[in-house]
Motif scaffolding. Structure first.
Motif, short mmCIF file in Angstrom:
data_model
loop_
_atom_site.label_atom_id
_atom_site.label_comp_id
_atom_site.label_asym_id
_atom_site.label_seq_id
_atom_site.Cartn_x
_atom_site.Cartn_y
_atom_site.Cartn_z
N GLY A 180 0.79 -1.22 0.00
CA GLY A 180 0.00 0.00 0.00
C GLY A 180 0.82 1.27 0.00
N LEU A 181 2.12 1.15 -0.33
CA LEU A 181 2.99 2.33 -0.38
C LEU A 181 2.87 3.01 -1.74
N PRO A 182 3.04 4.33 -1.81
CA PRO A 182 2.90 5.05 -3.08
C PRO A 182 4.08 4.80 -4.03
N TYR A 183 3.87 5.11 -5.30
CA TYR A 183 4.92 5.01 -6.32
C TYR A 183 5.74 6.31 -6.34
N PRO A 184 7.07 6.23 -6.55
CA PRO A 184 7.88 5.02 -6.62
C PRO A 184 8.18 4.46 -5.23
N GLY A 185 8.15 3.14 -5.10
CA GLY A 185 8.26 2.53 -3.79
C GLY A 185 9.67 2.38 -3.25
N GLY A 186 10.66 2.29 -4.16
CA GLY A 186 12.03 2.05 -3.73
C GLY A 186 12.56 3.02 -2.69
N PRO A 187 12.48 4.33 -2.94
CA PRO A 187 13.00 5.30 -1.95
C PRO A 187 12.28 5.21 -0.60
N LEU A 188 10.98 4.93 -0.63
CA LEU A 188 10.23 4.85 0.63
C LEU A 188 10.60 3.58 1.41
N ILE A 189 10.83 2.49 0.69
CA ILE A 189 11.28 1.26 1.35
C ILE A 189 12.62 1.51 2.03
N ASP A 190 13.51 2.21 1.35
CA ASP A 190 14.82 2.54 1.92
C ASP A 190 14.66 3.36 3.20
N LYS A 191 13.76 4.32 3.18
CA LYS A 191 13.54 5.18 4.35
C LYS A 191 12.97 4.39 5.53
N LEU A 192 11.96 3.57 5.27
CA LEU A 192 11.33 2.79 6.35
C LEU A 192 12.25 1.71 6.88
N ALA A 193 13.10 1.17 6.00
CA ALA A 193 14.00 0.08 6.39
C ALA A 193 15.01 0.52 7.45
N LYS A 194 15.33 1.80 7.46
CA LYS A 194 16.31 2.31 8.44
C LYS A 194 15.82 2.15 9.87
N GLU A 195 14.49 2.02 10.05
CA GLU A 195 13.91 1.86 11.38
C GLU A 195 13.52 0.41 11.66
N GLY A 196 13.87 -0.50 10.75
CA GLY A 196 13.43 -1.89 10.89
C GLY A 196 14.57 -2.87 11.13
N ASN A 197 14.19 -4.12 11.34
CA ASN A 197 15.13 -5.22 11.57
C ASN A 197 15.28 -6.02 10.28
N PRO A 198 16.46 -6.03 9.67
CA PRO A 198 16.64 -6.74 8.40
C PRO A 198 16.55 -8.26 8.53
N ASN A 199 16.59 -8.76 9.77
CA ASN A 199 16.52 -10.21 9.99
C ASN A 199 15.15 -10.65 10.51
N ALA A 200 14.18 -9.76 10.47
CA ALA A 200 12.85 -10.06 11.03
C ALA A 200 12.13 -11.14 10.25
N PHE A 201 12.26 -11.14 8.93
CA PHE A 201 11.55 -12.10 8.09
C PHE A 201 12.51 -12.74 7.09
N LYS A 202 12.38 -14.02 6.90
CA LYS A 202 13.23 -14.75 5.94
C LYS A 202 12.50 -14.84 4.60
N LEU A 203 13.14 -14.37 3.56
CA LEU A 203 12.54 -14.37 2.23
C LEU A 203 13.35 -15.24 1.28
N SER A 204 12.72 -15.65 0.21
CA SER A 204 13.35 -16.55 -0.76
C SER A 204 14.52 -15.89 -1.48
N LYS A 205 15.64 -16.62 -1.57
CA LYS A 205 16.79 -16.18 -2.35
C LYS A 205 16.99 -17.18 -3.48
N PRO A 206 16.56 -16.85 -4.68
CA PRO A 206 16.61 -17.82 -5.80
C PRO A 206 18.03 -18.23 -6.16
N GLN A 207 18.17 -19.48 -6.56
CA GLN A 207 19.46 -20.01 -6.99
C GLN A 207 19.50 -20.01 -8.53
N VAL A 208 20.29 -19.12 -9.08
CA VAL A 208 20.40 -19.00 -10.53
C VAL A 208 21.86 -19.19 -10.91
N GLU A 209 22.10 -19.93 -11.98
CA GLU A 209 23.47 -20.23 -12.39
C GLU A 209 24.21 -18.98 -12.87
#
Length: 340
Positions: A180-209
């Protein structure tokens, strides 16, 4: 030796920009943004081209004024020929042609992706001397591109790795949208992330050759996480927004840096650079510094002014081509898609 003045024109997407470079040194870099797209959640091509038509003359006029020169002093006009939105590119290309004919000076067509890479060579004053040495690796990350480029010379670049689906910036924007964040989302994600825990949730890391990337799996993983958590708690996103942004950002940065370091190690290259809109991301810039210190790499990170689309990088690319008399014909047409 006669001074070389290059006018750069950038109109590949929704930013109208003009810049003047003198003998490789930046004199001006004017950018006019288009806020009209925000309510649509993305760039609307038809609206973008119309606004470019309104902006291009005043933007070029301001660039020349700030540079302190007249149009008659220009040596050549460099313009973004592609890739990009065709309607937007047509505005910049047509203007470049008209000015070239009226002043009787050559045109220089510039590949938008190569221009992002060559932004690292923009001098803001005569004393500046910290530039990459060839060959070096450049991670080009934006809303439409995620590529590892082996840069052998200004006119010799090879893509050795790229996304096979979504780009990193696209993943940021799409994940921001489902939160529900406005466009463009990248800069806002960066701003909010500074107040968050980067290890709070585990997300998929694809394996590509090889050195290729994939972000569609990460995007799907993020979507499923939200779907499952919202079933348990309808306010999950709002209560965990900072942690979600931090976890997403950390995962994207780790994916980008792991492949870049693998390429640098395999090719025995000690110089790495980052370019493109996502290079403004604070976590990515920090990761570059960290990898440089940990592995003894020379790191090159562009000033924020040269991360997003701008004409200074176009003028710089044009300057390199001017030195080798690499001009383009007046009947050159823009292209929406092109390889490096």
């Amino acid at each position: 030796m006669k001074d070389i003045y290059i006018l750069g024109i950038e109109s590949s997407c929704d930013d109208t920009s003009a810049s003047v470079i003198k003998n490789g040194i930046l004199l001006s870099n004017i950018i006019s943004n288009q806020e009209v797209h925000q309510k649509y959640g993305g760039v609307v091509p038809e609206l973008a081209s119309r606004v470019h038509q309104q902006n291009i003359i005043p933007v070029v006029h301001e660039a020349l004024n700030k540079a302190g020169i007249s149009k008659d002093q220009l040596s050549a006009i460099a313009f973004t020929r592609g890739p990009g939105l065709l309607g937007s590119l047509l505005v910049g290309t047509s203007f470049a042609k008209g000015l070239s004919l009226s002043l009787q000076i050559p045109m220089i067509d510039v590949n938008h992706l190569q221009a992002h890479v060559l932004a690292h060579f923009i001098k803001q004053d005569k004393k500046e001397d910290h530039f990459p040495q060839f060959p070096f690796l450049c991670l080009l990350v934006s809303g439409g591109n995620s590529q590892i480029i082996l840069v052998k010379a200004p006119d010799s670049m090879e893509i050795i790795g790229q996304t096979i689906d979504d780009a990193a910036g696209e993943a940021f924007d799409k994940c921001a949208k489902v939160m529900g964040l406005p466009y463009p989302g990248g800069p806002l994600i960066d701003k909010l992330a500074k107040e968050g825990n980067p290890n709070a949730f585990k997300l998929s890391k694809p394996q590509v050759e090889g050195y290729n990337y994939s972000f569609s799996g990460l995007k799907t993983s993020f979507l499923y996480l939200l779907r499952d958590k919202i079933k348990e708690n309808p306010d999950f996103i709002e209560e965990n927004k900072n942690d979600l942004c931090a976890s997403l950002q950390a995962t994207v940065v780790n994916i980008l840096m792991d492949k870049l370091y693998k390429a640098a190690k395999d090719l025995h290259i000690k110089q790495i650079a980052v370019a493109g809109g996502v290079s403004a991301n604070s976590a990515l810039r920090s990761a570059f510094q960290g990898y440089g210190e940990k592995y003894g790499l020379d790191v090159f990170i562009p000033p924020f002014a040269f991360t997003t689309d701008n004409a200074a990088m176009v003028a710089m690319a044009g300057y390199f081509k001017y030195l080798t008399n690499d001009f383009c014909p007046i009947d050159a047409v823009p292209y929406a898609r092109v390889s490096m």
